[in-house]
Structure formats: C-alpha cells, structure tokens
Design a protein around this motif. Structure first.
Motif, PDB file in Angstrom:
ATOM      1  N   HIS A   1       0.792  -1.219   0.000  1.00  0.00           N
ATOM      2  CA  HIS A   1       0.000   0.000   0.000  1.00  0.00           C
ATOM      3  C   HIS A   1       0.826   1.270   0.000  1.00  0.00           C
ATOM      4  CE1 HIS A   1      -3.888  -1.538  -0.416  1.00  0.00           C
ATOM      5  NE2 HIS A   1      -4.507  -0.522   0.127  1.00  0.00           N
ATOM      6  N   ALA A   2       2.119   1.164   0.301  1.00  0.00           N
ATOM      7  CA  ALA A   2       2.968   2.353   0.206  1.00  0.00           C
ATOM      8  C   ALA A   2       3.003   2.853  -1.242  1.00  0.00           C
ATOM      9  CB  ALA A   2       4.369   2.051   0.702  1.00  0.00           C
ATOM     10  N   ALA A   3       2.892   1.933  -2.185  1.00  0.00           N
ATOM     11  CA  ALA A   3       2.882   2.338  -3.594  1.00  0.00           C
ATOM     12  C   ALA A   3       1.700   3.269  -3.856  1.00  0.00           C
ATOM     13  CB  ALA A   3       2.803   1.115  -4.495  1.00  0.00           C
ATOM     14  N   PHE A   4       0.557   2.971  -3.236  1.00  0.00           N
ATOM     15  CA  PHE A   4      -0.625   3.814  -3.466  1.00  0.00           C
ATOM     16  C   PHE A   4      -0.544   5.111  -2.675  1.00  0.00           C
ATOM     17  CE2 PHE A   4      -2.029  -0.587  -4.173  1.00  0.00           C
ATOM     18  CZ  PHE A   4      -2.188  -0.477  -5.531  1.00  0.00           C
ATOM     19  N   LEU A   5       0.114   5.047  -1.507  1.00  0.00           N
ATOM     20  CA  LEU A   5       0.391   6.291  -0.782  1.00  0.00           C
ATOM     21  C   LEU A   5       1.207   7.214  -1.686  1.00  0.00           C
ATOM     22  CD1 LEU A   5       1.502   5.178   2.798  1.00  0.00           C
ATOM     23  CD2 LEU A   5      -0.552   6.424   2.216  1.00  0.00           C
ATOM     24  N   ALA A   6       2.264   6.635  -2.282  1.00  0.00           N
ATOM     25  CA  ALA A   6       3.128   7.420  -3.155  1.00  0.00           C
ATOM     26  C   ALA A   6       2.333   7.961  -4.334  1.00  0.00           C
ATOM     27  CB  ALA A   6       4.288   6.556  -3.645  1.00  0.00           C
ATOM     28  N   PHE A   7       1.501   7.102  -4.918  1.00  0.00           N
ATOM     29  CA  PHE A   7       0.721   7.519  -6.090  1.00  0.00           C
ATOM     30  C   PHE A   7      -0.165   8.707  -5.738  1.00  0.00           C
ATOM     31  CE2 PHE A   7      -2.331   7.499  -9.430  1.00  0.00           C
ATOM     32  CZ  PHE A   7      -1.708   6.909 -10.501  1.00  0.00           C
TER      33      PHE A   7
ATOM     34  N   ILE B   1       2.959 -11.290  -1.960  1.00  0.00           N
ATOM     35  CA  ILE B   1       4.230 -11.103  -2.663  1.00  0.00           C
ATOM     36  C   ILE B   1       4.044 -10.201  -3.871  1.00  0.00           C
ATOM     37  CG2 ILE B   1       5.999 -12.308  -3.972  1.00  0.00           C
ATOM     38  CD1 ILE B   1       5.528 -14.657  -2.054  1.00  0.00           C
ATOM     39  N   PHE B   2       2.926 -10.368  -4.569  1.00  0.00           N
ATOM     40  CA  PHE B   2       2.629  -9.523  -5.731  1.00  0.00           C
ATOM     41  C   PHE B   2       2.615  -8.051  -5.326  1.00  0.00           C
ATOM     42  CE2 PHE B   2      -0.542  -7.365  -8.402  1.00  0.00           C
ATOM     43  CZ  PHE B   2      -0.054  -7.643  -9.668  1.00  0.00           C
ATOM     44  N   THR B   3       1.885  -7.751  -4.254  1.00  0.00           N
ATOM     45  CA  THR B   3       1.779  -6.349  -3.846  1.00  0.00           C
ATOM     46  C   THR B   3       3.107  -5.832  -3.306  1.00  0.00           C
ATOM     47  OG1 THR B   3       0.844  -7.191  -1.803  1.00  0.00           O
ATOM     48  CG2 THR B   3      -0.689  -6.316  -3.402  1.00  0.00           C
ATOM     49  N   MET B   4       3.856  -6.726  -2.658  1.00  0.00           N
ATOM     50  CA  MET B   4       5.167  -6.326  -2.149  1.00  0.00           C
ATOM     51  C   MET B   4       6.086  -5.938  -3.314  1.00  0.00           C
ATOM     52  SD  MET B   4       7.268  -8.622   0.463  1.00  0.00           S
ATOM     53  CE  MET B   4       8.678  -8.107   1.356  1.00  0.00           C
ATOM     54  N   ALA B   5       6.057  -6.747  -4.382  1.00  0.00           N
ATOM     55  CA  ALA B   5       6.873  -6.441  -5.555  1.00  0.00           C
ATOM     56  C   ALA B   5       6.452  -5.104  -6.152  1.00  0.00           C
ATOM     57  CB  ALA B   5       6.745  -7.550  -6.592  1.00  0.00           C
TER      58      ALA B   5
ATOM     59  N   ASN C   1      10.707  12.122  -1.644  1.00  0.00           N
ATOM     60  CA  ASN C   1      11.259  11.583  -2.888  1.00  0.00           C
ATOM     61  C   ASN C   1      10.926  10.105  -2.976  1.00  0.00           C
ATOM     62  OD1 ASN C   1      12.951  10.402  -1.104  1.00  0.00           O
ATOM     63  ND2 ASN C   1      14.839  11.160  -1.987  1.00  0.00           N
ATOM     64  N   ASN C   2      11.664   9.381  -3.825  1.00  0.00           N
ATOM     65  CA  ASN C   2      11.293   7.988  -4.081  1.00  0.00           C
ATOM     66  C   ASN C   2      11.381   7.109  -2.832  1.00  0.00           C
ATOM     67  OD1 ASN C   2      14.100   8.470  -4.233  1.00  0.00           O
ATOM     68  ND2 ASN C   2      14.400   6.467  -5.143  1.00  0.00           N
ATOM     69  N   GLU C   3      12.236   7.531  -1.852  1.00  0.00           N
ATOM     70  CA  GLU C   3      12.440   6.645  -0.701  1.00  0.00           C
ATOM     71  C   GLU C   3      11.449   6.900   0.434  1.00  0.00           C
ATOM     72  OE1 GLU C   3      16.507   7.094   0.296  1.00  0.00           O
ATOM     73  OE2 GLU C   3      17.168   5.775  -1.326  1.00  0.00           O
ATOM     74  N   THR C   4      10.642   7.972   0.307  1.00  0.00           N
ATOM     75  CA  THR C   4       9.710   8.290   1.394  1.00  0.00           C
ATOM     76  C   THR C   4       8.705   7.169   1.592  1.00  0.00           C
ATOM     77  OG1 THR C   4       9.928  10.549   0.627  1.00  0.00           O
ATOM     78  CG2 THR C   4       8.236  10.120   2.274  1.00  0.00           C
ATOM     79  N   PHE C   5       8.259   6.600   0.467  1.00  0.00           N
ATOM     80  CA  PHE C   5       7.222   5.564   0.559  1.00  0.00           C
ATOM     81  C   PHE C   5       7.830   4.211   0.209  1.00  0.00           C
ATOM     82  CE2 PHE C   5       5.217   9.577  -0.610  1.00  0.00           C
ATOM     83  CZ  PHE C   5       4.333   9.721   0.436  1.00  0.00           C
ATOM     84  N   SER C   6       8.748   3.740   1.061  1.00  0.00           N
ATOM     85  CA  SER C   6       9.445   2.484   0.755  1.00  0.00           C
ATOM     86  C   SER C   6       8.558   1.306   1.159  1.00  0.00           C
ATOM     87  CB  SER C   6      10.759   2.426   1.518  1.00  0.00           C
ATOM     88  OG  SER C   6      10.479   2.316   2.894  1.00  0.00           O
ATOM     89  N   VAL C   7       9.055   0.134   0.840  1.00  0.00           N
ATOM     90  CA  VAL C   7       8.285  -1.076   1.139  1.00  0.00           C
ATOM     91  C   VAL C   7       8.136  -1.242   2.656  1.00  0.00           C
ATOM     92  CG1 VAL C   7      10.263  -2.632   1.129  1.00  0.00           C
ATOM     93  CG2 VAL C   7       8.017  -3.495   0.514  1.00  0.00           C
ATOM     94  N   LEU C   8       9.048  -0.658   3.422  1.00  0.00           N
ATOM     95  CA  LEU C   8       8.935  -0.736   4.885  1.00  0.00           C
ATOM     96  C   LEU C   8       7.661  -0.057   5.366  1.00  0.00           C
ATOM     97  CD1 LEU C   8      12.509  -0.198   6.315  1.00  0.00           C
ATOM     98  CD2 LEU C   8      11.100  -2.232   6.362  1.00  0.00           C
ATOM     99  N   ILE C   9       7.277   1.041   4.668  1.00  0.00           N
ATOM    100  CA  ILE C   9       6.040   1.735   5.046  1.00  0.00           C
ATOM    101  C   ILE C   9       4.839   0.813   4.806  1.00  0.00           C
ATOM    102  CG2 ILE C   9       4.593   3.722   4.528  1.00  0.00           C
ATOM    103  CD1 ILE C   9       7.052   4.674   5.774  1.00  0.00           C
ATOM    104  N   SER C  10       4.913   0.059   3.695  1.00  0.00           N
ATOM    105  CA  SER C  10       3.825  -0.901   3.422  1.00  0.00           C
ATOM    106  C   SER C  10       3.686  -1.884   4.562  1.00  0.00           C
ATOM    107  CB  SER C  10       4.119  -1.709   2.164  1.00  0.00           C
ATOM    108  OG  SER C  10       4.249  -0.900   1.060  1.00  0.00           O
ATOM    109  N   ILE C  11       4.847  -2.418   4.978  1.00  0.00           N
ATOM    110  CA  ILE C  11       4.830  -3.436   6.037  1.00  0.00           C
ATOM    111  C   ILE C  11       4.319  -2.814   7.332  1.00  0.00           C
ATOM    112  CG2 ILE C  11       6.291  -4.950   7.401  1.00  0.00           C
ATOM    113  CD1 ILE C  11       8.044  -5.282   4.928  1.00  0.00           C
ATOM    114  N   GLN C  12       4.796  -1.596   7.602  1.00  0.00           N
ATOM    115  CA  GLN C  12       4.370  -0.912   8.816  1.00  0.00           C
ATOM    116  C   GLN C  12       2.848  -0.716   8.825  1.00  0.00           C
ATOM    117  OE1 GLN C  12       6.600   2.666   9.232  1.00  0.00           O
ATOM    118  NE2 GLN C  12       6.539   2.603  11.446  1.00  0.00           N
ATOM    119  N   LEU C  13       2.333  -0.365   7.654  1.00  0.00           N
ATOM    120  CA  LEU C  13       0.892  -0.128   7.537  1.00  0.00           C
ATOM    121  C   LEU C  13       0.109  -1.408   7.837  1.00  0.00           C
ATOM    122  CD1 LEU C  13      -0.684   2.365   6.772  1.00  0.00           C
ATOM    123  CD2 LEU C  13      -0.693   1.600   4.416  1.00  0.00           C
ATOM    124  N   LEU C  14       0.599  -2.520   7.284  1.00  0.00           N
ATOM    125  CA  LEU C  14      -0.093  -3.784   7.514  1.00  0.00           C
ATOM    126  C   LEU C  14      -0.024  -4.162   8.990  1.00  0.00           C
ATOM    127  CD1 LEU C  14      -1.539  -6.202   6.242  1.00  0.00           C
ATOM    128  CD2 LEU C  14       0.638  -7.348   6.178  1.00  0.00           C
TER     129      LEU C  14
END
Lengths: 365, 291
Positions: free
Chosen positions: A74-80, A127-131, A248-261
C-alpha cells in the motif's frame, strides 16, 4: 448493562447502537476538534500524523480487514496519491479539486492492479503487492521528468479559498483539514459496512466459495474493494506529502507498506476502531521510545545513545505478542474487557474463542 | 567469453537465491505458510558462523565451526516452531505471514546489536582461490556454492519423495486432520521442518558470507528469493532452484545490456509477469478448488 430493544429493521442497520453511544462519539469528536486549544504545537503535529496514518489504515482495512485480501504494497498507493496531488497542484489545479482527484486517480490505479491480482490468493497476493511496492520506488526514479526522481518534490502548504493551510505556518488549520478528511472517510466507511457492498466484502473475506453461492460476484467485489481501498490510501498519501513537505522515491518504501499492515493487525483486523488504535501505536511509539530512553538514561545514569533499528525491533516484539496472545488486536482486547464488565459475573473465558481451521491444501503433489 | 563469466557469477548468485527459496519451499510444503524471515535466517546463519570462525570473535577452525553453526541454526528453527509458530496451529496463514515479518525485524535488530552494522566477510579456507577452465577464471567460492546447492536440492528432493518422513511431511501439509488420523505426528513433523529450514538457511548464509560481505540488512535479499520461489511455484524444490538460477542469471545480464535504472527492476518485473500470467508459478501444482 444496557439492553437495546430493537423495534424496527432500520434500527438494526443504524450506524450507532443507541443514543448513549452516539453521544459518546460526539463528545470524542468535540474534544478532538478542540485539540489545537488544549495541545501544544508539537503534540498537535503528532496527532495530525496519527490521523493521517489512521486514514491510510482505514484504506488498508477495507482491503485486508474486510475483504480479506492481504496487501504488502500500500505504500505504492500512498506514493501515487501523494505525487498525483502535488503534480496536479503544480499544474495549477486548486487544492479542493486536486485532492479528491488524487484519490480517484489512485483508485483507478488500484483497479488496474486489482485485475491481475484477482487470480491471486493469500501469500501470492502478498508477494505480488510487495513487488509492486518495491517497483514503485524505481518507477518514481525513472519517471524523473514528472516526479523529480531522486531529488524529490517539495510542497509548502496549499491554499483553500485564498486561505493558506500549511503544516508549519498554520498547524491548526492543517490539523482541521486532516480531521475533516478522517471524519468523512470514517463516516463513508461506516456507511459502506451497513450497505450490501460492505456485506459482500465480508462475505468474500469469510468464504469465497459460500459468497459465490450466495450470488456475490467475487471479481467485481474484489475490484471495488481494491478501488475504494486505494482511493482512501491515495488521500492519506496526499496528506502525508503535505505533512512531510518534501519527499522523494524513498519516502514511501516497502517498509512503510509493512508498517501499515502491521498497524492494522495491532489495531485489530476487521474493525474501524482498529485503524485508529493502530495509528496511535505507530504514531506515538517513536516518541514514547525516545522519552523512555531519556528516562532510563536519567535513572540508570547511562548514556542515551541511539540504537539503530530499535524502533522496528520493539515493533516486531509487540506485533509477535499481539499475534500470539490477542489475534484480534487492540480493539478485540477492548471488546473483551467491555463484555466482561457488561456481563459482570457471567463472562466466560471461551466467549471469543475462534473456530480452528485445519489446513487442507489445493496442491496435488 | 565475457558472457560465460557473467553466466557463472549469475549462477552462483542464483544458487544463493535458490537456497533461500528452498527454505521457503520447505516450510510451504510442510505447513502451507511462508516464512518471510527466511532471508533474515540466512543473515543470522552467516553471522553465527562469522562469530564462531572469524579471528576477532571466537576464532574456531572453519571445519569445526561449520557443524556447530548449522546445529545452532537447526536448534533455533526448532525452538522458533516450538515456542511461537506452534501456538498458531489452526490459525490462518496470514497470521503466520505477519508473524514472520515481525520476526524478521526482531532478528535484524538483534543481529545488529550483537555483530554491529558494518559489513563483514567470513574468513574461510576457500577465499581467494581460483579454478581455471580454459580461459574462464572461476572463484573457488562460486564453484563451491553451485556444487553445494545442487547437491542439497537433489538430497532434499529425494528425501521428500522417497523417505517415510518426507512423505509424512507432504501428507501433513496436504490435509492436517487426515494426516492426524493416519497417525502422523503433525506437530512434531512441523518442528522438524522448521529445524531443517533453519539448517538450509545456515548453509545459504555460510555460502553467502564466503562469497561477499554480510550486514544485518542482507536478509532483505529474501525478497529476491521470493521471485525465485514464485517462479518455481512455491511447492517444488527443483522449481525453487530453477527460479533462483533464472533470477540470478537475469540480474548480471540485465545490468550489462539494459540501461541503468531499468536493470534492477528486471527480477521484480519477471516476478510480476509470472504472477500475472501463471499465477501458480511455472511448475504449477494447483488445480481448481473443490468444495
């Protein structure tokens, strides 16, 4: 103990149980609205942060908590949402149009993701969403002409009806803006859950096969769930961008996704309260740790050196504790405590016991 | 010639991915859950061996440290199952996924506390040696990695398809309740498989640390191993190795022939493509769900 006598069907799907409960939430709302008067500026900022995380949590809760589709991306969508909002504003669109549009665009992006994701279950979906989340980082760098790449973007406040709303210059107004979004999203969410759509989400979560047998169109339901979830997350992302100012690109890293979950799991999957409770933990844990470190340092007399990774380490331990001892999260624990008091001498230990499900695979070898 | 060199180094890297993926597959085969901390397990295995072998720590001889560290990793895997995972028996897979992610954070934190955050290499007897085949110059470590990985995959494959215990594991994963009725000690089998996964992670860690340096964030390599496992289809041991090799080989070729910035996307793009077009992996084992 209060007993609610239901005398009509409308009463059954009313968003609140009785006047007492409604009054309680109205009081809570009034207290929070008045926060700028009883909180100092630092903690107001923190509270704003918690609310933004809560909105993001609500977004993920729709998908993971109520539709049962686990997402580590979900960090990808935060970034979007964040980039869509900023790019629209830079193109001269007023904030009041750009902000809703950013969420809608993120929702559309969510649908395009949902279509391939429909065929995936459980771990494969995770895994799909993580990628996706990892790829988003690279995509932002590659799309430098639009996104500013590694250098990132900067957004210093927005204007609403000629009135500046900025995290630093006018923190009160910014807090209210976030609060309005949070309240609107929550009301929408409550409404969703008592509508047929929300119920079909829950049906899909509990058993896809039975949902299908009951006439729920699974593909459609999942796609709508993705769209709504991503739209809400997009709004949270837009607010996060405003809150951070520069990103920038690193603000919404995959760690944010994990944190959100993890946040929604700690709060309690499948409850609106859970998103807020989880956000409080996420938002205040760093502050709490630094304060307690100083306190321990003062008492024991040791130095207050920064321990790298401490935050995530403690976070992991809390999460493991929750999964082992309270899989229903903080809200589940609260429900148990409340039921204990409501039924005082009659509470039984196994009241909230879940049925165990033993594994049966679909693999052939 | 250049390409051959790239291919060999890609294969060696791919073997490490394959070994991590092997750990995923082992646990998936036996419990239908995925251990998101497998990469961190590998990192831990590497650090345990470094702690035993390297002169600045305990300085044990390499060949003595090897079995000890594998033993430690196996014990850790077993204890993890015994103390934590077993309590989740009967809960959903999602709970295990989230639990192992959290565990990864904890392992990374603990490893950082004990061994620090500087990259370290394993002092090993193979370091610096080379093998020449024609004009090719192969690092001894690369050769060792490839040989050990292939042997291990083959061994595990035989174990799962031929021995009684391996078949019991498969049974336990396919239908827990039915396996109970058939007299398979499902919980004990699970504990054994976690120990095995710990040992495999230890082997992967040792090979990785011999090839290059490790630091506490090395475990995030596990994400690439996901690509490997997904390509292989999560249920198949040779598939995991094949997936690892594909990912490993694609990486150096992508960074050589595709523009910078696009090249590091390659493994993930491949992962997404596989998931979109063959949602159950290239070596699929799933058919339509029946009620």
């Amino acid at each position: 103990m209060r007993i609610v006598f239901k005398t009509g069907y409308m009463q059954d799907i009313r968003p609140w149980k009785d006047r007492y409960q409604l009054g309680l939430y109205l009081i809570l709302l009034a207290v929070v609205v008045a926060a700028p008067w009883w909180l100092d500026e630092f903690y107001l900022g923190e509270l704003t942060n918690v609310l933004i995380w809560a909105i993001a949590g609500l977004g993920l809760m729709i998908l993971t908590g109520h539709t049962g589709q686990i997402s580590l991306g979900h960090a990808a969508f935060l970034a979007f949402g964040c980039y869509a909002n900023v790019i629209l504003i830079e193109a001269g669109v007023p904030f009041l149009i750009a902000f809703p549009l950013a969420g809608i665009l993120t929702g559309i992006a969510g649908v395009t993701v949902a279509i391939p994701a429909l065929r995936l279950h459980g771990i494969y979906l995770a895994i799909f969403t993580m990628a996706l989340s990892i790829l988003m980082d690279d995509v932002i760098v590659l799309a430098e002409p639009i996104t500013g790449g590694v250098a990132g973007k900067y957004l210093g406040g927005v204007e609403i009806f000629g009135h500046l709303v900025d995290r630093w210059a006018t923190p009160d107004q910014f807090f209210w803006l976030v609060l309005i979004v949070a309240v609107l999203v929550t009301l929408g969410y409550i409404n969703l859950l008592r509508a047929p759509l929300g119920r079909s989400f829950i049906a899909v979560r509990d058993s896809e096969v039975s949902a299908q047998a009951m006439g729920v169109d699974i593909a459609k339901t999942k796609t709508i769930s993705f769209a709504l979830s991503c739209a809400v997350t997009g709004w949270a992302g837009a607010l996060m961008g405003l809150y951070a100012g520069a990103f920038n690109n690193e603000t919404f890293s995959v760690l944010i996704s994990i944190q959100l979950l993890m946040m929604v799991v700690i709060g309690g999957l499948g409850s609106i309260h859970g998103a807020f409770l989880g956000a409080v933990v996420i938002g205040f844990l760093p502050q709490f740790l630094s304060i307690s470190k100083e306190y321990i340092g003062a008492v024991v007399g040791g130095s207050t050196v920064a321990i790298p990774g401490l935050e995530f380490g403690i976070f992991g331990v809390i999460l493991i504790g929750f999964i082992l001892f309270e899989p229903m999260g903080m809200y589940g624990r609260w429900l148990k405590i409340r039921t204990w008091f409501e039924l005082f001498p009659f509470y039984r230990k196994d009241m909230f016991k879940r049925q165990k499900s033993y594994l049966k695979t679909e693999r052939l070898r | 010639m250049d390409n051959a060199q790239l291919l060999i180094s890609g294969l060696a890297n791919g073997c490490v991915y394959g070994l991590i993926a092997l750990g995923f597959v082992l646990i998936y085969k036996a419990t239908e859950a995925v251990n998101f901390a497998q990469g961190d397990f590998m990192m831990l295995g590497a650090f345990v061996t470094i702690g035993l072998t390297n002169t600045e720590y305990m300085g044990l001889p390499f060949w003595l440290a090897l079995p000890i560290s594998l033993g430690i990793m196996g014990a850790l895997g077993y204890l993890l199952d015994r103390l934590i995972i077993r309590r989740l028996f009967g809960e959903s897979q999602t709970a295990v996924v989230i639990l192992t992610i959290a565990l990864g954070f904890v392992i990374r934190f603990v490893a950082g506390l004990i061994w620090g955050h500087e990259p370290q290499t394993l002092q090993n007897p193979l370091a610096g040696k080379e093998v020449r085949v024609g004009e090719l110059v192969l690092g001894m470590e690369d050769v060792a990695v490839i040989i050990v990985t292939v042997a291990l995959t083959w061994g595990l494959y035989v174990f799962f398809s031929k021995t009684k215990l391996g078949l019991a594991m498969q049974g336990a994963s396919q239908n827990q309740l039915a396996a109970y009725y058939m007299g398979i000690p499902v919980k004990r089998v699970q504990g054994f498989i976690w120990a095995l996964a710990g040992i495999v992670a230890g082997i992967a860690g040792i090979l990785f640390a011999a090839k290059g340096s490790v630091d506490p964030t090395t475990g995030l390599l596990g994400i690439k191993a996901f690509a490997a496992a997904v390509i292989g289809g999560f249920g198949s041991l040779p598939g995991a190795l094949a997936g690892g090799l594909i990912v490993g080989v694609i990486e150096p070729f992508a960074s050589r022939y595709i523009a910078a910035g696009y090249s590091q996307i390659a493994p993930y793009a491949l992962l997404l493509a596989v998931l979109i077009f063959r949602p159950n992996g290239l070596f699929s084992q799933v058919r339509v769900k029946k009620v």
